[in-house]
Design a protein around this motif. Structure first.
Motif, short mmCIF file in Angstrom:
data_model
loop_
_atom_site.label_atom_id
_atom_site.label_comp_id
_atom_site.label_asym_id
_atom_site.label_seq_id
_atom_site.Cartn_x
_atom_site.Cartn_y
_atom_site.Cartn_z
N LEU A 165 0.86 -1.19 0.00
CA LEU A 165 0.00 0.00 0.00
C LEU A 165 0.90 1.24 0.00
CD1 LEU A 165 -2.48 -1.21 2.77
CD2 LEU A 165 -3.06 -0.91 0.36
N PRO A 166 1.61 1.48 -1.09
CA PRO A 166 2.66 2.50 -1.05
C PRO A 166 2.16 3.92 -0.82
CG PRO A 166 2.29 1.70 -3.30
CD PRO A 166 1.51 0.81 -2.38
N LYS A 167 0.90 4.23 -1.19
CA LYS A 167 0.49 5.63 -1.05
C LYS A 167 -0.20 5.92 0.29
CE LYS A 167 -4.08 5.39 -3.16
NZ LYS A 167 -5.04 6.00 -4.04
N VAL A 168 -0.35 4.88 1.13
CA VAL A 168 -1.05 5.07 2.40
C VAL A 168 -0.16 5.74 3.46
CG1 VAL A 168 -2.02 3.84 4.39
CG2 VAL A 168 -2.73 3.24 2.08
N LYS A 169 -0.69 6.81 4.06
CA LYS A 169 -0.02 7.45 5.18
C LYS A 169 -0.71 7.03 6.47
CE LYS A 169 2.48 10.14 2.45
NZ LYS A 169 3.94 10.10 2.36
N ILE A 170 0.05 7.00 7.57
CA ILE A 170 -0.50 6.53 8.84
C ILE A 170 -0.42 7.66 9.87
CG2 ILE A 170 -0.32 4.82 10.67
CD1 ILE A 170 1.18 3.03 8.65
N LEU A 171 -1.59 7.93 10.47
CA LEU A 171 -1.69 8.95 11.51
C LEU A 171 -2.02 8.24 12.83
CD1 LEU A 171 -1.69 12.10 11.56
CD2 LEU A 171 -4.17 12.00 11.34
N VAL A 172 -1.34 8.61 13.93
CA VAL A 172 -1.60 7.97 15.22
C VAL A 172 -1.95 9.01 16.27
CG1 VAL A 172 -0.11 5.98 14.76
CG2 VAL A 172 0.86 8.00 15.88
N GLY A 173 -2.71 8.55 17.29
CA GLY A 173 -3.07 9.45 18.38
C GLY A 173 -3.68 8.67 19.53
N GLY A 174 -3.92 9.39 20.64
CA GLY A 174 -4.46 8.76 21.85
C GLY A 174 -3.65 9.21 23.05
N ALA A 175 -4.26 9.10 24.22
CA ALA A 175 -3.66 9.68 25.43
C ALA A 175 -2.19 9.32 25.69
CB ALA A 175 -4.51 9.32 26.64
N PRO A 176 -1.80 8.04 25.56
CA PRO A 176 -0.40 7.73 25.90
C PRO A 176 0.57 7.93 24.73
CG PRO A 176 -1.55 5.70 25.40
CD PRO A 176 -2.56 6.82 25.22
N ILE A 177 0.05 8.30 23.57
CA ILE A 177 0.89 8.38 22.37
C ILE A 177 1.63 9.72 22.35
CG2 ILE A 177 0.92 8.16 19.84
CD1 ILE A 177 -0.13 5.69 21.42
N THR A 178 2.86 9.67 21.92
CA THR A 178 3.69 10.88 21.83
C THR A 178 4.31 10.94 20.44
OG1 THR A 178 5.65 9.70 22.58
CG2 THR A 178 4.29 10.73 24.29
N GLN A 179 4.87 12.12 20.12
CA GLN A 179 5.58 12.26 18.85
C GLN A 179 6.77 11.29 18.80
OE1 GLN A 179 4.78 14.39 16.10
NE2 GLN A 179 6.24 12.94 15.21
N GLU A 180 7.41 11.10 19.96
CA GLU A 180 8.56 10.18 20.01
C GLU A 180 8.12 8.76 19.66
OE1 GLU A 180 7.76 12.33 22.44
OE2 GLU A 180 9.39 13.77 22.17
#
Lengths: 211, 330
Positions: free
Chosen positions: A169-184
């Motif tokens: 799925l080469p064109k798919v970008k993944i976005l993440v989030g949620g309380a314990p999630i950080t940029q790191e």
């Protein structure tokens, strides 16, 4: 600007769903194009409430009632948008990762993305990793959004990113989030973007899709 | 000083030999004794053994009956499933589809299986280590329990819709919390923890209107039983502090998103502040020397009665040496 558009935006911001639906009907009866109603009242209304949320001026309940008002307006508008051949700019798949049953943040992000003219396929909570791949492939999604509230389900997010990356799925970008999630953590697991709250998710989604 | 003496010295304005350590341990405690979390939440003997091993291995000063938020929900008739690895869950809360209190059973701590199991945990703690460690019972606060029964998103919208039924729901959740607290105090708990996690997600206006009066009634009822009260609200509670300061708490758990000095200024010099190292970045992922420094910094910011705690539960998978550093006497 049409007075009813201004009133509709205010009704969305205040979460007054009955007023919002009545004003949407009035605007359509006046002959306004459904896409104009979305772009000139609903989306600005959600943007204002989202910005207030980012500044801690309003909280989750205010976001929820605004989203509910918008959702009820969209019941009227969506069939007209489809009939008029208006297509969403982007397609996203969203879900809470396996083992995690929390959905408020995920639901808010889904609503904000819909408001920004994304087609959103919501897979719900406790989503098996392979479902994200299947749904992205089925709907031709360019964006997969992964949510986790629990520290114990962060490994499932890592696994989901790995499986999506391994799929063709080469064109798919993944976005993440949620309380314990950080940029790191986002960087560590190889996701494309991290959003600290629902209101920021649309900007981040557009950013990663334009990269 | 033993743990009990150290804890009460802190609460009663005395001078503990060092700050008492009261981290929230659930999944980690189960892991520590090689048990599945599902066993920890469903068998009080496992919960007690895990707490006692943690207390003895790490020098913790309080044993706790906290396990998961769905004890009362099961008592109300919610279908709670126990999964070996992820613990308790209720995928279809009893009021998710309709705010109709007739759909609920009235929980009885003596006969509801999951509530009785927690009471038995407290009783076993009392028999094994009464007077040696502080014993913490646990109840859900009114907003948290109502959210467990109705789903949080529905409940939050109900607050705006202002239906009388939502007031009745919050009232019955408060009544049940009082009943459950009483059963645990009678079994030997010296402190009742009130978990009202959802409250951090609402405005100060909604908190004052819907939640504060009920939390106040719960706090006063627990005090009338002769026990102390600790309030735990996950997340950022800075905007709620004026109301929280008027609750009459003995202990306030403070999550890592909140500045302890700001909390101290709001609640005054007597309330013990427990916190507030970041559980993930500050305990689970940090080096032991950094953890020690973070705990010391919290004590300094608390500037008054202080209990060593992270902002929330210690995550499963936290290295043992990290928790040893966290609990090392200051």
């Amino acid at each position: 600007m049409n007075q009813n558009l201004t009133l509709l935006q205010s009704a969305i911001e205040a979460g007054k769903r009955k007023d919002a639906v009545a004003l949407t009907r009035s605007l359509l009866d006046e002959g306004m194009a459904p896409l104009d109603v979305v772009e000139q009242a609903l989306v600005p209304g959600m943007s204002v409430i989202g910005e207030k949320f980012k500044r801690n001026e309003v909280f989750v309940p205010e976001m929820l009632i605004a989203a509910r008002a918008m959702k009820e307006c969209m019941v009227l508008l969506e069939p007209l948008l489809v009939a008029a051949g208006v297509k969403p700019k982007h397609t996203a798949v969203i879900g809470t990762v396996q083992g995690d049953l929390h959905d408020i943040g995920k639901n808010l992000v889904a609503m904000m993305l819909k408001g920004a003219n994304f087609a959103v396929h919501d897979l719900g909570t406790n989503v098996p990793t392979e479902k994200f791949v299947e749904a992205a492939r089925e709907h031709g999604a360019e964006l997969v959004c992964l949510s986790a509230l629990l520290t114990t389900t962060m490994p499932a997010m890592r696994e989901a990113v790995g499986v999506i990356r391994a799929a063709a799925l080469p064109k798919v970008k993944i976005l993440v989030g949620g309380a314990p999630i950080t940029q790191e953590f986002c960087n560590e697991i190889g996701a494309d973007g991290y959003s600290p709250d629902a209101a920021s998710a649309v900007d981040k989604a557009k950013e990663v899709l334009s990269a | 000083m033993n743990g009990y003496e150290r804890y009460f010295a802190t609460l009663d304005g005395g001078t503990p030999d060092h700050p008492a350590r009261t981290p929230i341990l659930m999944r980690w405690a189960a892991e520590h004794i090689g048990q599945a979390y599902g066993a920890f939440v469903s068998d009080h003997r496992v919960l007690v053994e895990a707490n006692l091993r943690c207390a003895r291995d790490l020098g913790i000063d309080q044993v706790s009956a906290i396990s998961d938020p769905l004890r009362e929900t099961a008592g109300f008739g919610g279908k709670v499933a126990i999964h070996p690895q992820t613990g308790a869950s209720c995928e279809e809360p009893p009021l998710a589809a309709a705010l109709d209190l007739a759909l609920l059973q009235r929980p009885d701590p003596a006969s509801s299986l999951r509530m009785r199991d927690r009471v038995e945990a407290v009783r076993l703690f009392k028999a094994k280590v009464g007077g040696e460690y502080s014993i913490l019972g646990w109840v859900e606060g009114p907003l948290a329990e109502a959210a467990d029964l109705r789903r949080m998103d529905n409940l939050f919208m109900d607050l705006f819709d202002g239906d009388e039924e939502v007031a009745a729901l919050l009232d019955v959740c408060t009544d049940v919390a009082i009943d459950f607290a009483r059963a645990q105090v009678e079994a030997g708990a010296d402190t009742i923890g009130v978990g009202d996690a959802a409250a951090s997600q609402i405005s100060a206006d909604l908190y004052e209107e819907w939640v504060w009066p009920r939390e106040k009634r719960l706090v006063e009822a627990i005090h009338a039983m002769g026990a102390r009260v600790k309030l735990h609200i996950c997340g950022n509670i800075t905007h709620l502090l004026p109301g929280i300061a008027r609750l009459g708490l003995d202990v306030l758990d403070v999550d890592h998103l909140v500045d302890l000095a700001t909390v101290r200024a709001a609640v005054g010099p007597k309330v013990a502040l427990a916190g507030n190292v970041d559980p993930v970045k500050g305990v689970m992922q940090a080096r032991p020397d950094a953890i020690r420094t973070a705990v010391a910094a919290c004590r300094e910011r608390a500037a008054g009665p202080f209990l060593v705690n992270a902002g929330c539960e210690i995550p499963a998978g936290t290295p043992l040496e990290n928790l040893r550093a966290f609990c090392q006497p200051l």
